[in-house]
Design a protein around this motif. Structure first.
Motif, PDB file in Angstrom:
ATOM      1  N   UNK A  87      82.458  73.946  52.799  1.00 14.29           N
ATOM      2  CA  UNK A  87      82.265  75.314  53.493  1.00 14.29           C
ATOM      3  C   UNK A  87      81.051  75.927  53.268  1.00 14.29           C
ATOM      4  N   UNK A  88      80.366  76.834  53.977  1.00 13.37           N
ATOM      5  CA  UNK A  88      79.130  77.419  53.924  1.00 13.37           C
ATOM      6  C   UNK A  88      79.034  78.331  52.563  1.00 13.37           C
ATOM      7  N   UNK A  89      80.404  78.909  52.090  1.00 16.91           N
ATOM      8  CA  UNK A  89      80.356  79.763  51.076  1.00 16.91           C
ATOM      9  C   UNK A  89      80.389  79.099  49.841  1.00 16.91           C
ATOM     10  N   UNK A  90      80.869  77.924  49.815  1.00 17.20           N
ATOM     11  CA  UNK A  90      80.968  76.969  48.458  1.00 17.20           C
ATOM     12  C   UNK A  90      79.389  76.223  48.552  1.00 17.20           C
ATOM     13  N   UNK A  91      78.872  76.071  49.532  1.00 19.25           N
ATOM     14  CA  UNK A  91      77.591  75.358  49.625  1.00 19.25           C
ATOM     15  C   UNK A  91      76.436  76.489  48.815  1.00 19.25           C
ATOM     16  N   UNK A  92      76.680  77.813  49.404  1.00 25.33           N
ATOM     17  CA  UNK A  92      75.733  79.002  49.035  1.00 25.33           C
ATOM     18  C   UNK A  92      75.852  78.959  47.583  1.00 25.33           C
ATOM     19  N   UNK A  93      77.088  78.825  47.152  1.00 24.35           N
ATOM     20  CA  UNK A  93      77.441  79.053  45.605  1.00 24.35           C
ATOM     21  C   UNK A  93      76.771  77.923  44.662  1.00 24.35           C
ATOM     22  N   UNK A  94      76.868  76.860  45.155  1.00 25.88           N
ATOM     23  CA  UNK A  94      76.455  75.622  44.154  1.00 25.88           C
ATOM     24  C   UNK A  94      75.024  75.134  44.479  1.00 25.88           C
ATOM     25  N   UNK A  95      74.569  75.054  45.719  1.00 19.03           N
ATOM     26  CA  UNK A  95      73.450  74.585  46.184  1.00 19.03           C
ATOM     27  C   UNK A  95      72.073  75.104  45.497  1.00 19.03           C
ATOM     28  N   UNK A  96      72.201  76.472  44.818  1.00 19.63           N
ATOM     29  CA  UNK A  96      71.044  76.810  44.152  1.00 19.63           C
ATOM     30  C   UNK A  96      70.631  76.233  43.079  1.00 19.63           C
ATOM     31  N   UNK A  97      71.582  75.320  42.341  1.00 21.35           N
ATOM     32  CA  UNK A  97      71.464  74.446  41.227  1.00 21.35           C
ATOM     33  C   UNK A  97      71.072  72.951  41.570  1.00 21.35           C
ATOM     34  N   UNK A  98      71.143  72.731  42.855  1.00 22.83           N
ATOM     35  CA  UNK A  98      70.584  71.358  43.254  1.00 22.83           C
ATOM     36  C   UNK A  98      69.193  70.962  42.771  1.00 22.83           C
ATOM     37  N   UNK A  99      69.041  69.853  42.353  1.00 24.99           N
ATOM     38  CA  UNK A  99      67.693  69.425  41.940  1.00 24.99           C
ATOM     39  C   UNK A  99      67.599  68.116  42.509  1.00 24.99           C
ATOM     40  N   UNK A 100      66.545  67.743  43.599  1.00 23.37           N
ATOM     41  CA  UNK A 100      66.248  66.573  43.906  1.00 23.37           C
ATOM     42  C   UNK A 100      65.030  66.163  43.440  1.00 23.37           C
ATOM     43  N   UNK A 101      64.963  64.740  43.362  1.00 17.87           N
ATOM     44  CA  UNK A 101      63.554  64.323  42.724  1.00 17.87           C
ATOM     45  C   UNK A 101      62.619  64.504  43.807  1.00 17.87           C
ATOM     46  N   UNK A 102      61.389  64.373  43.322  1.00 11.76           N
ATOM     47  CA  UNK A 102      60.079  64.660  44.033  1.00 11.76           C
ATOM     48  C   UNK A 102      60.000  63.594  45.193  1.00 11.76           C
ATOM     49  N   UNK A 103      60.382  62.431  45.003  1.00 14.52           N
ATOM     50  CA  UNK A 103      60.248  61.527  45.837  1.00 14.52           C
ATOM     51  C   UNK A 103      61.105  61.952  47.319  1.00 14.52           C
ATOM     52  N   UNK A 104      62.054  62.506  46.996  1.00 14.42           N
ATOM     53  CA  UNK A 104      63.295  62.997  47.981  1.00 14.42           C
ATOM     54  C   UNK A 104      62.558  64.087  48.849  1.00 14.42           C
ATOM     55  N   UNK A 105      61.726  64.964  48.174  1.00 15.73           N
ATOM     56  CA  UNK A 105      61.216  65.990  49.145  1.00 15.73           C
ATOM     57  C   UNK A 105      60.096  65.458  49.983  1.00 15.73           C
ATOM     58  N   UNK A 106      59.318  64.417  49.372  1.00 15.60           N
ATOM     59  CA  UNK A 106      58.225  63.865  50.207  1.00 15.60           C
ATOM     60  C   UNK A 106      58.600  62.984  51.368  1.00 15.60           C
ATOM     61  N   UNK A 107      59.771  62.385  50.955  1.00 11.62           N
ATOM     62  CA  UNK A 107      60.422  61.700  52.262  1.00 11.62           C
ATOM     63  C   UNK A 107      60.733  62.404  53.263  1.00 11.62           C
ATOM     64  N   UNK A 108      61.147  63.602  52.980  1.00  9.88           N
ATOM     65  CA  UNK A 108      61.851  64.408  53.963  1.00  9.88           C
ATOM     66  C   UNK A 108      60.743  65.027  54.723  1.00  9.88           C
ATOM     67  N   UNK A 109      59.634  65.438  54.203  1.00 14.13           N
ATOM     68  CA  UNK A 109      58.666  65.914  54.846  1.00 14.13           C
ATOM     69  C   UNK A 109      57.934  64.891  55.744  1.00 14.13           C
ATOM     70  N   UNK A 110      57.648  63.528  55.255  1.00 11.98           N
ATOM     71  CA  UNK A 110      57.238  62.590  55.975  1.00 11.98           C
ATOM     72  C   UNK A 110      58.080  62.276  57.162  1.00 11.98           C
ATOM     73  N   UNK A 111      59.351  62.202  57.024  1.00 15.93           N
ATOM     74  CA  UNK A 111      60.262  61.673  58.211  1.00 15.93           C
ATOM     75  C   UNK A 111      60.333  62.757  59.151  1.00 15.93           C
TER      76      UNK A 111
END
Length: 259
Positions: A87-111
């Motif tokens: 749900x949106x409420x659960x995502x908002x609660x837990x997503x603040x602690x999500x940590x994705x590796x740098x390569x994932x961020x770069x891949x997302x921008x590139x895509x």
């Protein structure tokens, strides 16, 4: 003969108030120690127990695990929700602690850039990658920035791992610059993955844990000591509490450990 002594009630009251104040202070300290600290984590490696503590349902956890069985990764909070259906409420609660590796961020921008810049009818050439786990030193030396020493070091690191499990482990080779790694991954990818037996962090000895290339001997001993003091380790993220644990490598280490 009996002697009588005068009791100063005011002094007794002051004494009791002092003791009570000390007790109250200790309670505050204890309550602060009991606060559960939240540590950043990669949601791709959420275990059943971790998912339960986050408030996810069994179905939501299973959806994530099924997605990961296909060797696929979520690279954003939005993708995590699309896969798990939280749900949106659960995502908002837990997503603040999500940590994705740098390569994932770069891949997302590139895509995103490629999606916006590619025309519907434009022909896209398919890249045929060579297997990083079968690359020879001679093949690796064809990459600009990789010489005799670095090619030998890559192969030695690969042998100690038993084979790369993910492309990003190439970043862990000592002395290999990020730009060189990025150039290498344009030609090489992990295609044939090794079969590994995960180490159970709650049963393994310090000697068994230290066989993992990412864990030094004294860190492995600290893991065992922590486990003995606390009964068991319920989440791999708990390992971040251990002194000198390489938290920046938790994504890689999670590939080799189980609970």
């Amino acid at each position: 003969m009996y002697r009588s002594y005068a009791v100063n009630d005011a002094d007794a009251l002051i004494f009791e108030n002092t003791i009570q104040t000390q007790i109250d202070s200790l309670k505050v300290i204890a309550s602060q120690n009991d606060v559960k600290h939240e540590y950043p984590f990669n949601p791709n490696f959420i275990t059943d127990f971790k998912g339960y503590t986050l408030g996810m349902s069994v179905e939501e956890i299973d959806r994530l695990h099924k997605y990961r069985e296909g060797n696929k990764y979520v690279n954003s909070a939005k993708e995590f929700q699309e896969v798990t259906k939280v749900s949106d409420s659960l995502l908002n609660k837990i997503a603040r602690n999500f940590k994705f590796p740098e390569w994932a961020k770069k891949s997302k921008v590139k895509a995103s850039y490629q999606t916006n810049s590619t025309k519907p009818n434009e022909h896209v050439n398919k890249i045929i990658y060579k297997d990083l786990n079968k690359a020879t030193a001679q093949q690796l030396r064809k990459i600009n920035g990789i010489g005799e020493k670095l090619s030998a070091r890559i192969i030695k690191f690969r042998d100690r791992l038993g084979g790369f499990l993910i492309d990003e482990q190439l970043f862990d080779v000592y002395g290999l610059e990020k730009e060189v790694v990025n150039r290498t991954l344009k030609e090489f990818k992990v295609i044939s993955k090794p079969q590994i037996v995960k180490i159970n962090v709650n049963n393994a000895t310090a000697s068994e844990l230290s066989k993992l290339i990412y864990l030094q001997k004294h860190v492995s001993e600290s893991i065992v000591n922590y486990r003995n003091l606390n009964g068991s380790i319920n989440s791999l993220n708990e390992l971040s509490k251990i002194e000198d644990f390489p938290i920046e490598r938790i994504d890689r280490i999670a590939l080799y450990l189980s609970l």
